[in-house]
Write an enzyme that holds these catalytic residues in place. Structure first.
Site, short mmCIF file in Angstrom:
data_model
loop_
_atom_site.label_atom_id
_atom_site.label_comp_id
_atom_site.label_asym_id
_atom_site.label_seq_id
_atom_site.Cartn_x
_atom_site.Cartn_y
_atom_site.Cartn_z
N MET A 30 0.71 -1.14 -0.04
CA MET A 30 -0.21 -0.06 -0.09
C MET A 30 0.92 1.31 0.05
O MET A 30 0.38 2.41 0.42
CB MET A 30 -0.82 0.00 1.16
CG MET A 30 -2.02 -1.09 1.20
SD MET A 30 -3.56 -0.48 2.02
CE MET A 30 -3.18 -0.35 3.79
N GLY A 31 2.03 1.05 -0.53
CA GLY A 31 2.81 2.09 -0.71
C GLY A 31 3.49 2.75 0.77
O GLY A 31 3.45 2.15 1.71
N PHE A 32 4.21 3.87 0.64
CA PHE A 32 4.91 4.41 1.99
C PHE A 32 5.88 3.47 2.30
O PHE A 32 5.96 2.91 3.41
CB PHE A 32 4.00 4.79 2.79
CG PHE A 32 4.76 6.24 3.74
CD1 PHE A 32 4.77 7.34 2.93
CD2 PHE A 32 5.41 5.80 5.00
CE1 PHE A 32 5.41 8.33 3.73
CE2 PHE A 32 5.86 6.88 5.75
CZ PHE A 32 5.89 8.18 5.04
N GLU A 35 12.07 -0.26 5.02
CA GLU A 35 13.07 -1.50 5.07
C GLU A 35 12.15 -2.85 4.91
O GLU A 35 12.70 -3.97 4.42
CB GLU A 35 13.80 -1.33 6.10
CG GLU A 35 15.06 -2.56 6.03
CD GLU A 35 15.68 -2.57 4.94
OE1 GLU A 35 16.05 -3.98 4.27
OE2 GLU A 35 16.08 -1.54 4.14
N HIS A 37 9.23 -3.65 3.52
CA HIS A 37 8.80 -3.62 2.04
C HIS A 37 10.17 -4.08 1.09
O HIS A 37 10.17 -4.92 0.33
CB HIS A 37 8.36 -2.52 1.45
CG HIS A 37 6.92 -2.20 2.12
ND1 HIS A 37 6.74 -1.03 2.96
CD2 HIS A 37 5.78 -2.76 2.14
CE1 HIS A 37 5.64 -0.91 3.57
NE2 HIS A 37 5.01 -1.94 3.04
N GLN A 147 5.52 -11.67 7.21
CA GLN A 147 5.03 -12.01 8.50
C GLN A 147 4.62 -11.28 9.43
O GLN A 147 3.81 -11.78 10.42
CB GLN A 147 5.96 -13.05 9.21
CG GLN A 147 6.36 -14.47 8.04
CD GLN A 147 7.66 -15.16 8.68
OE1 GLN A 147 8.31 -15.01 9.46
NE2 GLN A 147 7.98 -16.23 7.87
N ASP A 149 2.14 -9.27 9.37
CA ASP A 149 0.75 -9.32 9.27
C ASP A 149 0.45 -10.95 9.13
O ASP A 149 0.14 -11.36 8.04
CB ASP A 149 0.26 -8.43 8.03
CG ASP A 149 0.51 -7.19 8.31
OD1 ASP A 149 0.27 -6.50 9.30
OD2 ASP A 149 1.03 -6.18 7.44
#
Length: 283
Positions: A30-32, A35, A37, A147, A149
């Site tokens: 979902m962007g923003f 590290e 991501h 992991q 989430d």
């Protein structure tokens, strides 16, 4: 690195890569980006010929009083991180590109009835719907999820099995700040005092791991973890639960690997900071 805004343009590129015999990995975000991501994109880069990152704040997973409008966005920064990590494509659609007066959604039962799903009843329907759409659009061979989430990861895996999606789901470890707080886009909501208070979450995780090593009643773990969190005045517990890591259903006694999940409000931020850990028994 290329950027697409439409389903048609994305599918056209994917079909071209498929004709060339290339494997495709997808990192839905979902962007923003941070590290955490970056670690997903890095893993995807290692295992696939083509790396596709979706950058889309999905409105269907936000409830009426949740932080859709306030959710942090910085597409230029996202592009810079993706390019640095070696992504080939960023798919960055607008909501109207993904949803045109929709009537069809993807829901999942049982696994979405506990933890975050209990207080956010539409959330996982939105997650399953948008992930299904991304799978159809990007046609990935593998898709990468964090992991952190953990409930979302379990739900996506079950959805893929039940609906026979031809994609391998890869779960990647939690990435934490130097002081132990799990990296999250929503951490930017915290002021300095709240950021310091949020460390009660990683302290609670550590305490839970200590208690659980030799096997015990779930209530003993929860009592100790809650005590750590409730000692912080700015923290308000949404839930702390011990559940089966596959079914997301509560377990009374820790006798095998379990998921200890918690969601905690810090100060007056909208939403919650959720941190999860799988706590294996000591051998």
């Amino acid at each position: 690195m290329q950027v697409t805004k439409t389903v048609e343009a994305t599918r056209s590129l994917v079909k071209q890569w498929k004709r060339e015999g290339k494997t495709i990995g997808l990192v839905p975000t979902m962007g923003f980006l941070h590290e955490g991501h970056a670690s997903l994109i890095r893993k995807c880069r290692e295992e696939n010929d083509i790396v596709v990152v979706s950058d889309f704040v999905n409105p269907t997973q936000f409830g009426p009083n949740e932080d859709l409008e306030a959710y942090p966005r910085d597409f230029e920064r996202d592009c810079a991180l993706c390019e640095k990590m070696g992504a080939d494509l960023i798919f960055n659609p607008q909501p109207e590109e993904m949803y045109q007066d929709p009537c069809a959604y993807v829901s999942i039962h049982t696994l979405s009835d506990t933890l975050c799903g209990k207080t956010r009843p539409i959330h996982f329907k939105g997650v399953c719907t948008v992930v299904s759409k991304l799978f159809h659009i990007a046609a990935p061979d593998k898709a990468y999820f964090g992991q952190k989430d953990a409930q979302q990861l379990a739900i996506i895996r079950k959805m893929v099995r039940d609906l026979n999606f031809d994609v391998e789901i890869v779960g990647c470890p939690i990435v934490r700040e130097a002081d132990g707080l799990a990296k999250s886009s929503r951490n930017t909501y915290l002021n300095d005092e709240e950021r310091k208070a949020a460390l009660c979450l990683s302290r609670a995780v550590k305490r839970g791991q200590e208690v659980i090593r030799t096997g015990c009643e779930s209530e003993a773990v929860l009592k100790e973890m809650r005590a750590v969190i409730e000692a912080e005045p700015l923290a308000r517990v949404d839930y702390v639960s011990v559940v089966d890591a596959l079914t997301m259903q509560p377990v009374e006694r820790v006798e095998k690997d379990v998921l200890v999940a918690m969601a905690v409000y810090i100060g007056v931020i909208i939403g919650c900071i959720a941190q999860y850990t799988v706590m294996p028994l000591a051998a």
